[in-house]
Design an enzyme around this catalytic site. Structure first.
Site, short mmCIF file in Angstrom:
data_model
loop_
_atom_site.label_atom_id
_atom_site.label_comp_id
_atom_site.label_asym_id
_atom_site.label_seq_id
_atom_site.Cartn_x
_atom_site.Cartn_y
_atom_site.Cartn_z
CB SER A 14 -0.91 0.01 1.23
OG SER A 14 -1.62 1.23 1.33
CG ASP A 15 1.43 5.67 -2.09
OD1 ASP A 15 2.50 5.78 -1.47
OD2 ASP A 15 0.96 6.58 -2.80
CE LYS A 16 3.53 8.93 4.26
NZ LYS A 16 2.61 10.10 4.39
CB ILE A 288 5.57 0.93 -1.22
CG1 ILE A 288 5.63 -0.59 -1.00
CG2 ILE A 288 6.67 1.37 -2.15
CD1 ILE A 288 5.46 -1.40 -2.27
#
Length: 370
Positions: A14-16, A288
């Site tokens: 997952s992106d933040k 990520i």
């Protein structure tokens, strides 16, 4: 097929920003003149019936002050200054000007009667927060940009992690302004502005204070941006000079570091519970992000990607107090990832149950997923 794929999922990457967090940023702290200011903008501070756009600053300087007495204190362990800077603080004037100029964000038209904090903007979340902060604290961003017309820019990209623009100045000179990842900005600076607005040679004391402030703000989960400027030599860059975006090294050196601004982007309320459900289902959740590892770790702990009491590898190595437990989590910096072979990454994915990849580029994100 979607249900079948989801049912066989064992890892979620997952992106933040905007995924784990709300993507609603506000300015939280500023560090300039070697002092930290609490600068959060909150709608409660600006009632709907209040004209929250201050008049254009008086000649000689702009005004800036921390939040009221009941606001949060600056990050622990950082230089602290509770009194507002002078009306004509040169260093604040300089930082504010960079905030206004080194940006592509604009307010959408037809919102003159709308409160600044409620206005819709063109631009990403970070630039929108900075745009609103300037408009509230100083005045019209448009007026500032009209006084300093932009003649060249290199937009932010996740590889360089900085943005710069060059602006026309009186007497046929050019002003270069830059913002980006603080460590990237600091790399091209040889001087800094002190509290009296004097440009001094970069020193170990300054860089030590910079690292301390950067670390403390990151530990709060705040995104930190660095700001710098340089008045270009008119002999090397005369009026009409054509700047080459493919050769930034010709002018991107010997800048003056002015300060940092941190922004807060709160985690989405539903994320901790969602991460917990994934864990119970045997699914590993990996973050990520392009943000700094310190910021990434703080958000990861807030949403449960790093469990309470779990230390990362770097924390066990740098802790002044010996940590007996073997590290169960790891934060990989993009620069380290670039040196790794695929089997190194495979080994990390198998060895550590809790993983963060920080300061990564889009290419690296794809590599991790593949």
């Amino acid at each position: 097929e979607a249900v079948e794929t989801l049912g066989s999922t064992s890892v979620i990457c997952s992106d933040k920003t905007g995924t784990l967090t709300e993507n609603k940023m506000t300015v939280s702290h500023l560090w300039y003149g070697e002092a930290v200011f609490n600068a959060s903008i909150h709608p409660d501070l600006h009632p709907p019936n209040t004209n929250d756009v201050p008049p254009e600053s008086p000649p000689g300087g702009t005004s800036e002050s921390p939040l009221p007495e009941n606001s949060e204190s600056p990050p622990k362990g950082t230089p602290e200054k509770r009194e507002p800077p002078p009306q004509s603080s040169k260093v604040w004037d300089t930082l504010a000007r960079i905030i206004a100029l080194c940006s592509r964000a604009t307010f959408k038209e037809g919102q003159e009667v709308v409160r600044v904090v409620d206005r819709q903007c063109n631009g990403d979340a970070s630039e929108t927060a900075l745009l609103k902060y300037y408009e509230l604290k100083v005045g019209s961003v448009i007026d500032c940009r009209n006084r300093h017309p932009k003649i060249f820019e290199i937009p932010f990209n996740s590889a360089n992690k900085y943005q710069l623009s060059i602006h026309d100045q009186p007497a046929n000179t050019y002003l270069l302004v830059m913002k980006g990842a603080p460590e990237k900005v600091l790399e091209v600076c040889t001087t800094y502005l002190n509290a009296r607005g004097q440009e001094l040679p970069m020193s170990t004391t300054f860089t030590d204070n910079f690292e301390k402030v950067y670390g403390n703000l990151g530990n709060r989960g705040e995104r930190v941006l660095g700001f710098a400027q340089k008045l270009l030599d008119s002999k090397l860059h005369p009026s009409g000079y054509e700047f080459d975006p493919d050769s930034p090294g010709l002018f991107l050196h010997d800048l003056c570091f002015v300060g940092v601004v941190s922004l807060v982007d709160p985690p989405r309320a539903a994320v901790p519970a969602a991460v917990a459900r994934c864990r119970r289902a045997g699914i590993k959740v990996i973050m990520i992000t392009g943000d700094h590892p310190t910021t990434a770790k703080a958000i990861a702990r807030a949403v449960g990607i790093i469990s309470p009491g779990v230390h990362t590898v770097d924390e066990t190595l740098t802790s002044p107090i010996p940590i007996d437990d073997e590290a169960q989590a790891i934060a990989i910096h993009g620069s380290d990832l670039a040196e790794m072979k695929d089997y190194d990454i495979d080994s990390i994915l198998l060895q550590y149950p809790e993983i963060i990849f920080a300061r990564t580029s889009p290419t690296q994100k794809l590599r991790i997923v593949e």
